[in-house]
Design an enzyme around this catalytic site. Structure first.
Site: not given
Ligand code: NCD
Length: 323
Positions: A63, A93, A114
């Protein structure tokens, strides 16, 4: 100390909800409503024409990744997408994290990141010379854009973000979605949140102490019988398998209360909404999906794209172009 938004999003990193005031949140939510209109048109708008946003995801995502990618495209911008840099970039690398950020910032106007470790979005913001960093989830730390989407979902139903009662359940200890949503709700007046979890998965003590000093009232419970009958929303979260030291530890902790039709009938009420940031692993029985209170596969998902459209426009200083 992260930079406060203070009414001005332009070029700012978005690392955590503690940068936002209620007014800043309201600004994103208001703009999101306009984004909803843009997103329903068949052609992308030109608001981000000529802009490139890099999505660098060290952790799996459906998502957050999908909605960031779609939101840039809805606005006529483009993305550079690096999924799993450990395998598919020079990180493989041995290139350092800082160098990776500095390389990709040369190709874009903002970086969405992320990462499995707490604090990495902040580290990226310190490494980047030119472009803002948007935290798309850093380990068990924060997930600010998920919270903006959750707040929009709550606002759409109740028309307010104060004087609410909610239940957040599951992996309260490790869910960054819960941590950020608590932070977001704590800056509005008179919210009460029940945290339903086993003793093993309770909120960290320092977080509890932090919220004691804010306006939010937190009540920790361990059994469904203590769920209040007047809750406005339930926010269910899976146990975060990837945060446990071993499979054994996870197996010991993984049992949570699943929302089944019987559970909902016994502890729920007619006017509430049911939320889950997803993926749902043991959180909500699919039989609930057709219940009108279930927003997790409907507005809660779509709102993720609208708020990301709004946030990126604000950060890139393009919001004035939006009518
Ligand atoms: C969440 C996350 O990655 O923290 N997912 C998301 O971004 N919708 C929740 C989860 O992974 O449990």
């Amino acid at each position: 100390m992260t930079t406060l938004i203070n009414g001005n999003f332009k070029s700012k990193d978005i690392l955590s909800l503690d940068q936002f005031s209620p007014k800043d949140i309201e600004k994103v939510l208001k703009l999101s409503r306009k984004m909803k209109v843009i997103a329903t048109k068949a052609r992308p708008s030109k608001i981000l024409e000529g802009n490139i946003v890099a999505l660098i995801f060290y952790e799996p995502s459906s998502r957050t990744f999908g909605s960031f990618s779609a939101s840039v495209k809805q606005l006529g911008g483009q993305t550079v997408e690096i999924i799993n840099p450990k395998e598919f970039s020079s990180v493989n690398k041995g290139e350092s994290f800082e160098d990776t950020i500095r390389v990709f910032e040369s190709y874009c106007d903002a970086i969405v990141l992320r990462h499995p470790q707490i604090g990495t979005a902040k580290a990226a913001s310190e490494a980047a010379f030119f472009v803002p960093i948007i935290n798309a989830g850093d380990g068990a730390g924060d997930h600010p854009t998920q919270t903006l989407q959750d707040l929009l979902t709550i606002y759409e139903k109740f028309g307010k973000l104060d004087n609410l009662t909610g239940v957040m359940a599951g992996d309260v200890l490790n869910s960054r979605t819960i941590h950020s949503l608590l932070q977001g709700l704590s800056i509005f007046k008179n919210n009460t949140i029940y945290l339903l979890s086993s003793n093993k998965l309770r909120l960290a003590k320092n977080d509890l102490a932090k919220y004691k000093k804010t306006d939010i009232k937190i009540i920790e419970i361990t059994k469904p019988d203590d769920i209040p009958s007047n809750a406005n929303f339930w926010y269910w979260n899976r146990v975060q398998k990837e945060r446990f030291a071993s499979t054994e530890e996870y197996e010991k902790a993984k049992k949570i209360f699943t929302i089944t039709p019987e559970f909902l009938k016994k502890y729920g009420n007619k006017n509430m909404i049911l939320m889950d940031p997803l993926p749902r692993i043991g959180t909500i029985d699919p039989q609930i999906d057709s219940d009108p209170r279930a927003v997790y596969l409907r507005s809660q998902i779509r709102n993720g794209m609208y708020i990301r459209m709004a946030l990126i426009s604000l950060i890139l200083g393009k919001d004035k172009k939006i009518k």
